[in-house]
Scaffold this motif. Structure first.
Motif, PDB file in Angstrom:
ATOM      1  N   GLU A 340      35.042  42.027  42.413  1.00 33.07           N
ATOM      2  CA  GLU A 340      34.023  42.736  42.987  1.00 33.07           C
ATOM      3  C   GLU A 340      34.420  43.931  43.893  1.00 33.07           C
ATOM      4  O   GLU A 340      34.074  45.039  43.910  1.00 33.07           O
ATOM      5  CB  GLU A 340      32.871  42.002  43.740  1.00 33.07           C
ATOM      6  N   ARG A 341      35.400  43.604  44.851  1.00 31.51           N
ATOM      7  CA  ARG A 341      35.827  44.593  45.758  1.00 31.51           C
ATOM      8  C   ARG A 341      36.619  45.517  45.237  1.00 31.51           C
ATOM      9  O   ARG A 341      36.677  46.719  45.420  1.00 31.51           O
ATOM     10  CB  ARG A 341      36.471  44.012  46.886  1.00 31.51           C
ATOM     11  N   ALA A 342      37.436  45.407  44.473  1.00 31.89           N
ATOM     12  CA  ALA A 342      38.243  46.253  43.427  1.00 31.89           C
ATOM     13  C   ALA A 342      37.151  47.413  43.007  1.00 31.89           C
ATOM     14  O   ALA A 342      37.462  48.351  43.042  1.00 31.89           O
ATOM     15  CB  ALA A 342      39.189  45.665  42.420  1.00 31.89           C
ATOM     16  N   SER A 343      36.222  46.689  42.300  1.00 31.39           N
ATOM     17  CA  SER A 343      35.245  47.690  41.579  1.00 31.39           C
ATOM     18  C   SER A 343      34.791  48.593  42.405  1.00 31.39           C
ATOM     19  O   SER A 343      34.394  49.766  42.085  1.00 31.39           O
ATOM     20  CB  SER A 343      34.466  46.833  40.629  1.00 31.39           C
ATOM     21  N   SER A 344      34.401  48.299  43.748  1.00 30.25           N
ATOM     22  CA  SER A 344      33.598  48.928  44.502  1.00 30.25           C
ATOM     23  C   SER A 344      34.362  50.165  44.902  1.00 30.25           C
ATOM     24  O   SER A 344      33.836  51.007  45.589  1.00 30.25           O
ATOM     25  CB  SER A 344      32.828  47.861  45.585  1.00 30.25           C
ATOM     26  N   MET A 345      35.622  49.858  45.153  1.00 26.99           N
ATOM     27  CA  MET A 345      36.772  50.874  45.779  1.00 26.99           C
ATOM     28  C   MET A 345      36.925  51.916  44.427  1.00 26.99           C
ATOM     29  O   MET A 345      37.524  53.062  44.810  1.00 26.99           O
ATOM     30  CB  MET A 345      37.964  50.356  45.970  1.00 26.99           C
ATOM     31  N   GLY A 346      36.637  51.548  43.389  1.00 31.28           N
ATOM     32  CA  GLY A 346      36.944  52.533  42.301  1.00 31.28           C
ATOM     33  C   GLY A 346      38.008  52.214  41.183  1.00 31.28           C
ATOM     34  O   GLY A 346      38.297  52.835  40.140  1.00 31.28           O
ATOM     35  N   VAL A 347      38.399  50.776  41.350  1.00 32.60           N
ATOM     36  CA  VAL A 347      39.283  50.520  40.111  1.00 32.60           C
ATOM     37  C   VAL A 347      38.663  50.197  38.987  1.00 32.60           C
ATOM     38  O   VAL A 347      37.513  49.868  38.823  1.00 32.60           O
ATOM     39  CB  VAL A 347      39.931  48.854  40.860  1.00 32.60           C
ATOM     40  N   GLU A 348      39.562  50.449  37.977  1.00 35.22           N
ATOM     41  CA  GLU A 348      38.891  50.506  36.605  1.00 35.22           C
ATOM     42  C   GLU A 348      39.201  49.260  35.752  1.00 35.22           C
ATOM     43  O   GLU A 348      38.589  48.861  34.521  1.00 35.22           O
ATOM     44  CB  GLU A 348      39.278  51.708  35.859  1.00 35.22           C
ATOM     45  N   LEU A 349      40.242  48.176  36.157  1.00 35.57           N
ATOM     46  CA  LEU A 349      40.639  47.218  35.270  1.00 35.57           C
ATOM     47  C   LEU A 349      41.102  45.973  36.298  1.00 35.57           C
ATOM     48  O   LEU A 349      41.732  46.435  37.042  1.00 35.57           O
ATOM     49  CB  LEU A 349      41.839  47.666  34.407  1.00 35.57           C
ATOM     50  N   PHE A 350      40.811  44.793  36.097  1.00 32.97           N
ATOM     51  CA  PHE A 350      41.234  43.704  36.793  1.00 32.97           C
ATOM     52  C   PHE A 350      42.337  42.991  35.904  1.00 32.97           C
ATOM     53  O   PHE A 350      41.881  42.814  34.920  1.00 32.97           O
ATOM     54  CB  PHE A 350      40.078  42.993  37.260  1.00 32.97           C
ATOM     55  N   VAL A 351      43.710  42.657  36.581  1.00 37.19           N
ATOM     56  CA  VAL A 351      44.538  41.905  35.605  1.00 37.19           C
ATOM     57  C   VAL A 351      44.888  40.665  36.068  1.00 37.19           C
ATOM     58  O   VAL A 351      45.218  40.522  37.372  1.00 37.19           O
ATOM     59  CB  VAL A 351      45.715  42.704  35.302  1.00 37.19           C
ATOM     60  N   LEU A 352      44.461  39.558  35.799  1.00 37.06           N
ATOM     61  CA  LEU A 352      44.641  38.055  36.260  1.00 37.06           C
ATOM     62  C   LEU A 352      45.959  37.849  35.934  1.00 37.06           C
ATOM     63  O   LEU A 352      46.579  37.718  34.741  1.00 37.06           O
ATOM     64  CB  LEU A 352      43.635  36.983  35.696  1.00 37.06           C
TER      65      LEU A 352
END
Ligand code: DGJ
Length: 734
Positions: A340-352
Motif C-alpha cells: 500500500e505504502r509503495a503504491s502511494s509513493m508511485g511504485v509500479e511493481l511489488f516483488v515478494l
C-alpha cells in the motif's frame, strides 16, 4: 584400354579428393563490416586466414592487397603449423587416441539475416577423421558488434574427446597493451582491474560453475595503446555469453604479437562426441573501437538493447522488493502494508522476495529449510498468492515473486523425496553453501521438474508479471548421478545448458513475464543469462557509495536498463554507512530504479521526497534506460565523478547528467563537468531536477559547444557533508 580408363577414373577421383580436402580451389576473400569496423578473411589453399580486424577500411580491396595474415582458427597440434601454435582454438583427441586434429578450410558462406545483420559461416573438415567444424561470425551493423562461436560435429565411429573448443582466437599486436578484467566477490562484484599485459600468458577466468560473475565477470577490455581511455585509443572489448566457467588466455610474445583464446573454461570439461553429436560453444560478443572504450561501451549497450537482453527497448517498471525491508520475517499484513505504502509513493511493481514458501517443519523462515518446496506458506500468507495479487491490483500495482529453483535445502520435502537429484561426489564428504545443495541440472528429470514447477506457478497465477530467479551457490560437490562415469566432465557445460533449456522452455510458455537474473547479487551478470532475462540484480551491496564504483564498472558492458539499483535504508545493511536519501536516489536513478526497504520506516518528509523523486525518474526513465552512456569523470580518479545518458528522439537530444561529490577533502569541487555527445551548434536548456535547485546554470540556455568545452559548474557547497549529488537535464531547444 581397360587400364587407361582406370587411370582416368583414378586421376579424376584424386583430383576431386584433393579439391575437396584442399579447400576452395580459388582463393576467396570474405569481408564483414559494421558501421565502424571491418573484419576480413581470405582463403589460401586449405587454410582460412584472418587478414584484418579493426577500424573500418573504406575500400576492402586494400585489406587483401596489403597487411599480413594469421590462421583464423587452429589446433594445439596443427600439422599445418607443425608446432603447438601459441594460444589455439581447439584441442581434440581422436577416437583412435591421436592427439592431432587438422581442420582444413572447405568453404565459406555469407547470409543476410535482416536489414542490420549479416552472418559469415566458415566450414572446415579434417581430411583424415570424421570431424567438421563451422565457425560463425554474426555482425550487427548499427551497433558495431560481432558475435563469434564454433560448432563441432563428429560423424565417425567411437567418440572423440574435445579438450578445448574456443569461441574465438583473437590475433592482434600492440606495443603497449593493457588488459582489464572485472573481478570481485560477494557485495563487491565486477570491479575493474587494469594492468599492463606482460610478455607470457595472462588469464582472466572464472571456475565456480554457477554464480561465476560474482568473482569474475566474463568480460575484458584489451587496450592497445596504454591504459584504456574514454575517447581516444584503440580497444577491443569482449564478453562471453555464458553463465559457467570461462577462460580468456592472452599471450603476448617477444615481438608484441597478442593471441588470445576466448571461451568456456577447459578445466575438467573434456566433452565426448559420438557419431552425430555436436558441441556448440557460447558466443563471444566482440567490438573494436578506435575512439576509446566509451564508444565500445555504447556499441555493447546498443547491441544489448536490440539483441542481447530481453525486452531491451521497453522501459522497466519501478519496483519495491521486500528483501531488505522484511527479510524472512513477515506476515500477510506486513506485506500488504508495504504494498500500500509503495503504491502511494508511485511504485509500479511489488516483488515478494525469499520466505513465502515451505510449510510445517520445512517452513522457509531462514535459509536453513524449505528451499525446493514451492508451496505458499499459509501460516504467513493465509490468502496465498492469489490474495497477494488481488491486493496488488487493489493498490494499482503489479506483482512479482522470488524463486531459487536450482537449489535445495536438505531440510525440505523435495530433498527427502529426491536425494539423488543433487550434485554429489562419491567417497567425499558433502559440502554445503548457505545450507543448501545444488540440483543436478544435467539431469533431464530435474530440468522437467523445475520447468513444471515454474510453469504451474505462472499458469495458475497468470498475473505474476515478474520473476526474480536467484542462485545462491557455486557448483559444489561437482558430480552427477545422472551422467555416466566417463562423462562426469560434461557437468560444467551440461549444467549451464540445462539451466538455459529450462528457461528457454519457460520463456516460450510465458513470454510476457519479466525475469531478473540474481545470484547472491551480481553472480549471473553475463550475456548468456541476459538472453533469457530482462535485467540483473547488480549486487547485494546497496550502499550508494559502493554502488557508484560497481555500476561504473559493470556499465562498461551492460546497459542501465538491465542494471537493477535500489534505494535502501540508512545506515546501509551491508556496510553500515549512512548517506542522504537524495544521494541514494541519485545513484539508483542512474540504473533501473527500485526500492528495497519497508516504506513504513520513512518519515512523512521522506515519503514526500520519495514521491517527488519517483516523479522525476518517470520523466527521465526513457533517457536513462534507452539512451547512450557517456562517462565523464571516473570515480577511481575523481572524488566528484559524473556520467550522462543521451537520447535523441525526433531529431532532438535530451541528456541527463548525474554528478556526485564523494569526498570533499579529495575534490576541489569547482571543476565544471564537461559534457559529451551534444551537437556543438544546437542550444540546450539546463534544468536541475528534484526540489533542490543549486546550480547557477539552472533555467539558462547554452550552446552544445560551450557545454562540451566549458561544462556545467556543480556549485558544491564549500562546507558540510559528503555524499552530495545532482541530477541535471540538458534539453535541446526547438
Ligand atoms: C540473495 C539475493 O541477492 C537477495 O537479493 C535475496 O533475494 C536473497 N538471496 C534471498 O535469499
Amino acid at each position: 584400354m581397360k587400364s587407361s580408363v582406370y587411370k582416368v577414373i583414378l586421376r579424376c577421383s584424386a583430383l576431386l579428393v584433393s579439391f575437396y580436402y584442399s579447400g576452395t580451389a580459388v582463393a576467396e576473400n570474405f569481408v564483414l563490416e559494421t558501421e565502424n569496423m571491418s573484419m576480413a578473411f581470405s582463403s589460401e589453399k586449405d587454410a582460412l586466414n584472418l587478414r584484418y580486424f579493426g577500424a573500418k577500411v573504406a575500400d576492402s580491396e586494400d585489406l587483401f592487397a596489403g597487411g599480413s595474415s594469421v590462421p583464423e582458427f587452429y589446433s594445439y597440434w596443427d600439422t599445418t603449423l607443425g608446432r603447438n601454435g601459441n594460444e589455439f582454438g581447439y584441442s581434440i583427441v581422436q577416437a583412435d587416441g591421436t592427439i592431432s586434429s587438422k581442420l582444413v578450410f572447405i568453404r565459406g558462406e555469407k547470409q543476410k539475416l535482416n536489414e542490420d545483420q549479416v552472418q559469415l559461416s566458415f566450414h572446415y573438415k579434417d581430411p583424415a577423421y570424421d570431424l567438421t567444424l563451422t565457425r560463425h561470425y554474426l555482425a550487427s551493423y548499427e551497433s558495431d558488434i560481432i558475435e563469434t562461436w564454433s560448432e563441432l560435429i563428429y560423424s565417425g565411429e567411437g567418440a572423440v574427446r574435445v579438450e578445448r573448443l574456443s569461441s574465438f582466437v583473437l590475433n592482434t599486436s600492440a606495443q603497449q597493451p593493457y588488459l582489464t578484467g572485472f573481478n570481485g566477490t560477494w557485495a563487491r562484484e565486477s570491479l575493474m582491474n587494469e594492468s599492463p599485459l606482460m610478455e607470457g600468458t595472462s588469464e582472466l577466468s572464472g571456475t565456480t560453475g554457477a554464480r561465476v560473475a560474482q568473482t569474475a565477470n566474463p568480460s575484458f577490455i584489451l587496450s592497445l595503446d596504454g591504459p584504456a581511455r574514454e575517447d581516444t585509443g584503440r580497444v577491443v572489448m569482449g564478453s562471453l555469453a555464458w553463465s559457467g566457467n570461462f577462460a580468456f588466455r592472452f599471450r603476448r610474445s617477444y615481438d608484441n604479437k597478442i593471441r588470445a583464446s576466448l571461451g568456456y573454461h577447459p578445466m575438467h570439461s573434456a566433452y565426448q562426441l559420438a557419431k552425430g553429436e555436436t558441441l556448440v560453444t557460447p558466443r563471444l560478443i566482440l567490438t573494436y573501437s578506435g575512439q576509446g572504450k566509451g564508444a565500445a561501451t555504447r556499441a555493447f549497450h546498443r547491441w544489448a538493447r536490440q539483441y542481447g537482453i530481453r525486452g531491451g527497448n521497453t522501459p522497466r517498471m519501478i519496483l519495491l522488493n521486500s528483501w531488505e525491508g522484511a527479510y524472512f520475517k513477515f506476515n500477510q499484513n506486513k506485506i500488504y502494508g508495504m504494498m500500500e505504502r509503495a503504491s502511494s509513493m508511485g511504485v509500479e511493481l511489488f516483488v515478494l522476495d525469499d520466505g513465502w514458501f515451505g510449510e510445517g517443519k520445512f517452513a522457509r523462515n531462514s535459509d536453513k529449510a524449505g528451499l525446493g518446496d514451492w508451496q505458499v506458506n499459509r501460516e504467513k500468507l493465509p490468502d496465498g498468492i492469489d490474495g497477494l495479487i488481488r491486493k496488488a491490483e487493489e493498490f494499482g500495482i503489479q506483482f512479482g515473486i522470488w524463486v531459487e529453483p536450482e537449489m535445495v535445502n536438505p531440510k525440505s520435502q523435495l530433498y527427502t523425496d529426491h536425494p539423488e537429484w543433487t550434485l554429489q561426489l562419491p567417497n567425499r564428504e558433502e559440502r554445503m553453501s548457505r545450507n543448501q545443495l545444488v540440483l543436478d541440472l544435467c539431469n533431464p528429470a530435474v530440468q522437467d521438474y523445475i520447468f513444471t514447477m515454474m510453469d504451474q506457478l505462472l499458469s495458475s497465477h497468470p498475473d505474476i508479471c515478474y520473476i526474480k530467479w536467484d542462485c545462491n551457490s557455486h557448483v559444489i560437490n561437482p558430480g552427477s548421478t545422472w551422467l555416466p562415469d566417463d562423462k562426469q566432465s560434461h557437468l560444467w557445460i551440461d549444467y549451464v545448458k540445462g539451466y538455459y533449456s529450462v528457461l528457454d522452455r519457460l520463456i516460450k510458455e510465458h513470454p510476457k513475464v519479466v525475469f531478473q537474473a540474481c545470484s547472491s547479487g551480481g553472480g549471473r551478470v553475463d550475456y548468456g543469462a541476459m538472453q533469457r532475462h530482462h535485467e540483473f540484480w547488480t549486487s547485494d551491496n546497496t550502499d550508494a557509495l559502493d554502488r557508484i564504483y560497481m555500476q561504473w564498472s559493470i556499465g562498461h558492458f551492460y546497459p542501465a536498463i538491465a542494471m537493477a539499483s535500489h534505494v535502501t535504508a540508512t545506515p546501509n545493511h551491508q556496510t553500515g554507512r549512512s548517506t542522504p536519501l537524495k544521494f541514494r536516489f541519485d545513484v539508483a536513478m542512474a540504473g533501473r530504479l527500485g526500492f528495497e526497504l519497508d516504506p513504513k520506516n520513512l518519515n512523512p518528509k521522506e515519503v514526500e521526497f520519495c514521491k517527488d523523486q519517483l516523479a522525476v525518474y518517470k520523466e527521465i526513465r526513457p533517457v536513462v534506460q534507452l539512451g547512450d552512456l557517456y562517462r565523464l569523470r571516473d570515480p577511481d580518479q575523481n572524488a566528484d565523478p559524473a556520467l550522462m545518458y543521451l537520447l535523441e528522439s525526433e531529431g532532438k537530444q535530451t541528456a541527463i547528467l548525474f554528478a556526485y561529490l564523494l569526498n570533499r577533502k579529495k575534490s576541489d569541487g569547482h571543476e565544471p563537468v564537461c559534457l559529451k555527445g551534444l551537437k556543438p551548434n544546437a542550444r540546450y536548456v539546463i534544468t536541475e531536477l528534484g526540489s533542490d535547485k543549486r546550480i547557477p546554470y539552472h533555467g539558462k540556455a547554452f550552446s552544445g559547444q560551450y557545454l562540451i568545452r566549458h561544462g556545467i559548474p556543480m556549485n558544491w557547497p564549500r562546507k558540510g557533508r559528503d555524499y552530495l549529488s545532482r541530477v541535471i537535464q540538458i534539453k535541446e531547444m526547438n
